[in-house]
Design a protein around this motif. Structure first.
Motif, mmCIF file in Angstrom:
data_model
loop_
_atom_site.group_PDB
_atom_site.id
_atom_site.type_symbol
_atom_site.label_atom_id
_atom_site.label_comp_id
_atom_site.label_asym_id
_atom_site.label_seq_id
_atom_site.Cartn_x
_atom_site.Cartn_y
_atom_site.Cartn_z
ATOM 1 N N ASP A 239 22.930 3.030 -25.650
ATOM 2 C CA ASP A 239 23.014 2.534 -27.335
ATOM 3 C C ASP A 239 22.420 1.348 -27.480
ATOM 4 O O ASP A 239 23.180 0.218 -27.062
ATOM 5 C CB ASP A 239 24.568 2.715 -27.732
ATOM 6 C CG ASP A 239 24.403 2.757 -29.205
ATOM 7 O OD1 ASP A 239 23.202 2.868 -29.837
ATOM 8 O OD2 ASP A 239 25.523 3.035 -29.785
ATOM 9 N N SER A 240 21.378 1.019 -27.615
ATOM 10 C CA SER A 240 20.621 -0.458 -27.683
ATOM 11 C C SER A 240 20.596 -0.593 -29.186
ATOM 12 O O SER A 240 19.858 -1.678 -29.203
ATOM 13 C CB SER A 240 19.314 -0.364 -26.918
ATOM 14 O OG SER A 240 18.419 0.572 -27.466
ATOM 15 N N GLY A 241 20.944 0.093 -30.108
ATOM 16 C CA GLY A 241 20.918 -0.375 -31.543
ATOM 17 C C GLY A 241 19.328 -0.170 -32.189
ATOM 18 O O GLY A 241 18.545 0.770 -31.496
ATOM 19 N N ILE A 242 18.767 -0.900 -32.964
ATOM 20 C CA ILE A 242 17.804 -0.532 -33.798
ATOM 21 C C ILE A 242 16.712 -1.552 -33.896
ATOM 22 O O ILE A 242 17.366 -2.781 -33.793
ATOM 23 C CB ILE A 242 18.174 -0.207 -35.357
ATOM 24 C CG1 ILE A 242 19.228 0.345 -35.410
ATOM 25 C CG2 ILE A 242 16.851 0.236 -35.988
ATOM 26 C CD1 ILE A 242 19.917 0.486 -36.834
ATOM 27 N N ILE A 243 15.487 -1.405 -33.540
ATOM 28 C CA ILE A 243 14.590 -2.433 -33.432
ATOM 29 C C ILE A 243 13.606 -2.173 -34.732
ATOM 30 O O ILE A 243 12.825 -1.299 -35.010
ATOM 31 C CB ILE A 243 13.600 -2.307 -32.235
ATOM 32 C CG1 ILE A 243 14.494 -2.863 -31.075
ATOM 33 C CG2 ILE A 243 12.718 -3.333 -32.254
ATOM 34 C CD1 ILE A 243 13.990 -2.717 -29.731
#
Lengths: 660, 710
Positions: A239-243
């Motif tokens: 889960d690396s989030g949103i870019i």
């Protein structure tokens, strides 16, 4: 009261200060554990061969995974994160473009043009992370949300007739892609302002300060993009989030009045420019929230070769002069197929402040001419035929000699083939006959099966879905020209299906021509500081070379739009006549009528009708038939009336004439 | 007599009332002679009234906004244009035999402006006379095998891409230019176009791309433009058998343009395109002119009587008159200008209008007699060129692809000083700039204003709703006469039968004979059909004759005449022989034949009026009196009265006049004098026409002939 209030304010101040300190400390602590919301602002300037300048703004903010801090964000725009969470978007790209990217003189091979040259109007594609049968619903909701968010008519992409599902030719190849374009959407400030609102500093500080509307929209090309990548899915572990990448690419003409004034020999000298002369503004320091905040000046391969710049002498360049000293200079990693290398000058905005604003200028000393690196084949698309019935779309590919080096490099393994992917969406009223697809290579007609390796076609359904054609062409490397033609019928639309300006014609969206064998990437010599720059790391990604063709305008038959009125009046008349005669027949009683006629005939002994009938009988001679008696008898009455009218009118005319 | 009629009426069982519309129809049919005379006169009169009824033009499309922006063309651009004119008229540039040098000069000038330049090489393709290709859309043309390197033309094409536009639409500016023997006028037109072009590279308001086509007119202006358009719209991707123009050594020289290394990518030897064409302007400057004013002539008629949208003409007219102070004229039949009968007719109309105005001041329909004469002359030429169907300039090629186009011909008052040249460059350039700017403003293509109209002056037009009245009046008697003839023919035979047989005998046998008689018209329809067939064959013959190599026009005309007579004889012997004996038995058959002919003519004219109004109108003028007067000569001779003699004379005269060669010679004689008429001319004329044009005349003429001699 005043005395009483003061301590409160003091307390408040102290409190906020402490809170801020805490927050900063928290951030630094968090950095070690998990990813933190980050924001970067970068600007890349690139001189173009035809006396123009490309400015590419790149803002990237990355949001932390939603699980780490709930739905609160410090930097990341909340609207976007909500959007991603709600519609489960894996990847999305929205672009607003005005003007055309000139592939011939601005190049098409480098990552900058390959990913930032977009078709005019709005283009939107999205990859969803939802089950197949939910995708269309998500897409519809997404279009409506984006339409509200960006003040554009993206909601027109909602209907199934406007978007399509590319199977495999579209670069982010996966089954969950939806792709739609609005070629006739006008792009202006109203779309830019909401886009700027997503930036933490808006356009009040940092590089975004340069975004002066009049000078931006005066440019030759203007493309504003929003690219979302999210791995935030609960199904997968990481889960690396949103870019969120926001880019704005403009091509501007530096004021070249000085260049015109100078005499003819120096006419071809490139115009000199500076940030303040292009945008009318200067950068007074960075946006405090931006981590890397830097400005780059890129001299591409052709330009550095024309300047005679190599890896040895790029510090002492004779042909131009920079008004500010670059902080760093990067050289492109030398590759096998080209001797010349791109050079990147980097300026850090952090060093500058309000009193000493950042401004970079470039002064050319000698005329330089170079060519940008072009796509292997230059694609252009046009309409063939005339008339309102049939026509044909032709995509012509022309070799740009430029990339022959690549071709020969690729052709080491005997059979050299050039793979070209064509992705074409046509609206349903352009009824394409896919069997009429013809391929010409080097002006020779070729069998479709020889050239086309793979084809996927989904025919259009009326008012339901557009036609999609995805083709993989295998062309010989030495190909000079290739052409694809496909015929279509122009459909008829119902009157309410016409767009407001129906007589202008209807747009066929751009086709996407991509070259999967060729990758546009620019790898700069390894440096640890480079990894921090999102722009440069994006350059290093290997993306296939892509180009868009022109938008086509198909004139369709349009009705006269006052037609409904005419139809209504005619129908009403016909109905009135019909009902009148029906009523007439229904009410008529034959016996009654006969008796009436008899009575009338017995009664008729007037003098004048008698006289007139005599007269007319003489006039007409012997050709008197009993059949004509009823009309003649009625015409007597008429003629009497007519005579009276004529008499009165003549009297009036005479009176008028003599007494005026 | 009337009393007896009254008595019989009252004695008779009163008939049920007939519907008024049926009564009216019966009335009209029974009075067909008077009605047809009145209608025909009214039709001709209405045609002559058209100049009076013409309305003033107005700009219908709001988006055009002509002249709302002040012109930006400055003296700087004019001097640019002047430079090009000087370079082109410079004797050094003409040293090359093929005129390639001047093309290079033009291309270099375009490149310096930053435009995209390409050369288009074409082989002139003569417009082939092919009667069967009338309704088919323009195709990419046949490839002829025997092209030589010596016969090709070079079009120079420059394209400006609109900086903000999306490139979907384009405006075309055409200047015909013959590099081999260019007059000063052509160079001047290039100068005007160049000054506009140099302005347009700098402006920011451009929304549509601009294409400047320098059409090589050494093989005719139309051929060059048509070749370029063919390549633009229907290109050929495969070139298997044709020797390419690239193989010729001269053409390769073309691409060695010097100095384009700087903006090298702008030049390419491939064909360049912009988007869908919105409209096109053809600009010409006439070489010598004896008038005292700078005038500009507008040519609008395209092939088959198609006209560009009236708004385009309006914009040009408005800008030329109100902004640039140029006099605008459209083509007139000059011979009509001096005719005294037209003048007196105009005076009659004028005085009538005066009377009307004195009666009621709001009736202002009168126009001065001189204006009337001019309007009629313009209308006549408008009708003539539309009917002829041959485009009046290179703009006709655009209309084939549904692009609105006109030709502007500037004829300046002649003097040689530099001030004058600058003035023409400035005013012409500003006019072109204004028109381009107006068209550029358009969001939609031209559709608001009229496509069907006739011009009576540059600022006056007759719309379709008005001129159709004249035509409808003219052809209205045809169905009535046909019906009355049919009724007569039926009833007369009925009477003769009724006399011979007793009334009691008329039972079911009569029913049967009525059924047979009601189908009798099929016989005459067959005759008419055969004659039409012959007409079609005759009209198709020229195509086959034109395939015969090495034929002078006179001999081919002779072949045509011989073949048509031969085919008539063949048809007569093969198909019409049973009919001939039938004709001998039934003398009265002619009335039925006439009625069938008249109805077929009516249908034909009605259809033609939809396709090409002018042809239908002129055809109706000739054919309607002919149809109505047609009567077998034998009957007339037998009758021997003065009336029938007159009718016979009329028949013969009309029959000869309406025969196309005769009509052609008469017209030519009226216009040029009889001395220089030649049979070969007619062949050329026919070759330039579309096939059906003569076919319509032929068949009706021959029908009349059969009547007259049979």
């Amino acid at each position: 009261m005043v005395l009483l209030q003061r301590p409160h304010i003091l307390l408040l101040l102290i409190g906020t200060h402490q809170f801020l300190q805490c927050w900063i400390a928290f951030g630094s602590v968090n950095e070690e554990g998990q990813k933190q919301a980050e924001f970067s602002e970068e600007l890349l300037l690139k001189p173009l061969p035809d006396h123009k300048l490309l400015a590419h703004f790149h803002f990237q903010s990355s949001g932390p995974p939603s699980t780490s801090n709930g739905c609160h964000h410090h930097l990341f725009p909340k609207a976007i994160s909500q959007l991603v969470q709600k519609f489960r978007i894996k990847e999305m790209e929205l672009s607003f473009t005005k003007g055309r990217w000139n592939y011939e003189s601005w190049g098409g091979f480098d990552p900058l043009s390959s990913s930032n040259a977009k078709p005019p109007g709005v283009e939107l594609w999205a990859v969803f992370d939802v089950p197949q049968h939910h995708i269309d619903a998500s897409w519809k909701n997404l279009t409506h949300t984006l339409s509200g968010l960006f003040c554009a008519s993206i909601n027109f992409l909602e209907s199934t007739a406007t978007y399509s599902t590319p199977e495999w030719s579209f670069p982010p190849a996966s089954g969950n892609v939806r792709y739609g374009t609005l070629p006739c959407e006008a792009v202006c400030t109203e779309n830019l302002t909401p886009w700027l609102k997503l930036l933490p500093c808006r356009d009040k500080a940092g590089i975004a300060l340069l975004l002066d509307r009049p000078s931006l929209y005066r440019g030759f090309y203007h493309s504003q993009q929003l690219h979302l990548t999210s791995t935030g899915s609960s199904s997968e572990g990481i889960d690396s989030g949103i870019i969120l990448e926001q880019t704005l690419t403009v091509v501007l003409q530096p004021n070249s009045e000085m260049a015109i004034e100078v005499h003819a020999s120096e006419k071809h000298i490139q115009p000199s420019w500076s940030l303040s002369s292009i945008f009318g503004k200067q950068v007074s320091g960075r946006c405090v929230l931006a981590k890397p905040s830097s400005v780059y000046l890129l001299l591409d391969r052709g330009l550095s070769a024309a300047n005679g710049l190599t890896s040895e002498n790029f510090w002492s360049n004779p042909s131009f002069e920079l008004s500010a000293n670059p902080d760093r200079i990067f050289l492109e990693e030398s590759s096998s197929h080209s001797k010349s290398l791109s050079i990147l000058y980097m300026f850090q905005v952090e060093k500058y402040c309000e009193s000493e604003p950042f401004d970079i200028g470039l002064m050319w000393k000698v005329p330089v001419a170079w060519l940008c690196q072009q796509t292997p084949l230059h694609a252009s698309r046009f309409l063939m035929g005339s008339g309102n019935e049939r026509a044909a779309i032709a995509i012509s590919l022309k070799s740009t000699q430029f990339t022959e080096g690549f071709m020969s490099a690729n052709s080491k393994d005997g059979s050299c083939e050039l793979r070209v992917d064509v992705f074409q969406v046509v609206p349903w009223y352009v009824k394409v006959y896919f069997h009429s697809l013809r391929v010409f290579v080097d002006q020779q007609p070729r069998a479709v099966s020889d050239i086309i390796e793979k084809i996927h076609v989904s025919p259009s359904k009326d008012k339901m879905s557009p036609g999609v054609m995805e083709v993989v062409l295998k062309l010989p490397c030495r190909v000079n020209t290739a052409a694809l033609t496909i015929e279509f019928d122009k459909g008829f639309l119902r009157i309410d299906e016409y767009l407001p300006d129906a007589n202008q014609g209807f747009d066929i969206p751009s086709a996407i021509i991509s070259f999967p064998n060729f990758h546009a990437s620019m790898v700069f010599l390894e440096d640890d500081s480079l990894n921090k720059s999102p722009l440069l790391s994006k350059f290093q990604e290997k993306c296939p070379v892509m180009s868009y063709t022109e938008v086509l305008l198909v004139p369709l038959t349009t009705p006269d739009f006052s037609m409904p009125y005419n139809v209504i009046t005619i129908t009403c008349t016909v109905f009135a006549l019909y009902f009148g005669s029906v009523l007439n027949v229904l009410q008529r009683s034959v016996a009654e009528e006969e008796r009436f006629l008899k009575a009338k005939a017995a009664k008729k002994t007037g003098r004048l009708p008698l006289l007139l009938s005599k007269l007319s009988a003489k006039l007409r001679g012997r050709r008197l038939e009993p059949l004509h008696s009823p009309p003649s008898s009625s015409s007597f009455i008429n003629s009497k009336l007519v005579l009276k009218v004529i008499l009165v009118a003549g009297l009036a005319v005479g009176w008028q004439y003599f007494f005026s | 007599m009337a009393e007896t009629k009254e008595k019989s009426l009252s004695d008779e069982k009163p008939k049920p009332r007939v519907r008024p519309i049926v009564r009216l129809g019966i009335f009209l049919i029974s009075h067909s002679f008077h009605v047809s005379v009145v209608c025909c006169t009214a039709g001709v009169l209405a045609l002559f009234l058209l100049p009076v009824l013409a309305k003033n033009t107005y700009i219908s499309e709001n988006a055009l906004m002509p002249g709302s922006a002040s012109p930006m063309l400055s003296n700087q651009h004019v001097s640019d244009g002047n430079r090009l004119v000087k370079d082109l008229t410079n004797p050094n540039s003409k040293s090359s035999e093929t005129g390639i040098e001047s093309h290079k000069i033009i291309a270099q000038y375009m490149l310096d402006l930053g435009a995209e330049v390409s050369f288009h090489k074409f082989h002139p393709q003569m417009n082939q006379f092919h009667p069967l290709h009338f309704f088919s859309s323009p195709d990419s043309g046949k490839i002829q095998e025997n092209y030589s390197c010596s016969s090709y033309g070079i079009n120079t094409v420059g394209i400006i891409r609109a900086p903000h536009g999306d490139g979907k639409e384009a405006i075309v500016l055409v200047t015909p230019y013959n590099a081999l023997k260019s007059g000063f006028g052509e160079a001047l037109s290039l100068g005007i176009a160049y000054s506009v072009f140099s302005l347009l590279t700098q402006v920011t308001w451009l929304a549509k791309d601009i294409i400047w086509l320098v059409a090589d007119s050494q093989y005719g202006e139309y051929a060059a433009v048509a070749a370029w358009l063919r390549e633009y719209q229907t290109p050929k991707f495969s070139s298997l058998s044709t020797p390419n123009a690239e193989m010729c050594p001269d053409v390769n020289n073309l691409f060695e343009l010097k100095g384009h290394s700087i903006s090298g990518s702008k030049f390419s030897n491939s064909f360049r395109r912009a988007g869908t064409m919105a409209s096109a302007l053809v600009l010409k400057v006439r070489d010598q002119n004896e008038q005292f004013e700078d005038t500009i002539s507008i040519y609008a008629e395209a092939s088959n009587g198609q006209m560009p949208n009236l708004d385009l003409i309006n914009v040009v007219n408005y800008l030329a008159v109100h902004r640039q102070g140029l006099r605008v004229n459209v083509e007139k039949l000059w011979s009509l200008l001096n005719s005294s009968w037209l003048k007196s007719l105009g005076e009659i109309f004028e005085s009538l209008a005066k009377v009307a105005k004195s009666l009621y001041p709001k009736w202002k329909f009168g126009i001065p007699a001189t204006e009337y004469v001019e309007g009629t002359a313009t209308l006549a030429s408008s009708l003539y060129y539309q009917a002829l169907g041959v485009p009046t300039g290179p703009h006709g090629a655009f209309r084939d692809y549904q692009v609105d186009a006109i030709t502007l011909e500037i004829s300046p008052k002649f003097s040689l000083d530099k001030v004058w040249r600058n003035d023409i460059l400035l005013r012409g350039g500003r006019l072109i700039e204004g028109v381009i700017r107006s068209v550029n403003n358009l969001l939609e293509k031209f559709h608001q204003s009229f496509f069907l109209y006739l011009l009576t002056s540059p600022s006056k037009f007759v719309s379709v709703g008005v001129y159709m009245i004249a035509f409808a009046l003219l052809i209205a008697p045809l169905p009535m006469v046909a019906a009355s003839l049919y009724v007569d023919a039926n009833s007369s035979s009925n009477c003769s039968k009724g006399d011979s047989s007793t009334p009691s005998a008329i039972t079911d046998t009569d029913e049967h004979s009525i059924a047979i008689r009601s189908w009798r018209w099929l016989n005459s329809a067959k005759l008419v059909f055969i004659v039409h067939l012959w007409g079609a064959i005759v009209s198709l013959l020229p195509y086959f004759i034109s395939q015969i190599p090495d034929c002078s026009p006179t001999t081919s005309f002779m072949i045509w005449v011989l073949l048509s007579i031969l085919s008539l004889l063949t048809l007569n012997s093969v198909l019409a022989s049973p009919l001939a004996c039938a004709k001998a038995t039934q003398e009265k058959e002619w009335a039925l034949v006439k009625s069938v002919t008249i109805s077929s003519v009516f249908i034909g004219l009605g259809l033609m009026s939809v396709i090409n109004f002018a042809t239908a109108e002129i055809g109706a003028l000739l054919m309607v009196p002919m149809c109505l007067l047609a009567q077998p000569l034998k009957l007339d001779v037998r009758a021997g009265t003065l009336r029938s003699f007159c009718r016979m004379i009329c028949n013969l005269v009309l029959g000869h006049i309406a025969f196309p060669p005769a009509a052609f010679f008469l017209l030519k004689g009226m216009l040029d004098g009889f001395g220089n008429a030649n049979v070969g001319d007619f062949w050329m004329w026919v070759e330039s026409l579309w096939a059906w044009n003569s076919a319509t005349y032929l068949f009706i003429v021959e029908v009349t002939y059969i009547f007259s001699h049979g």
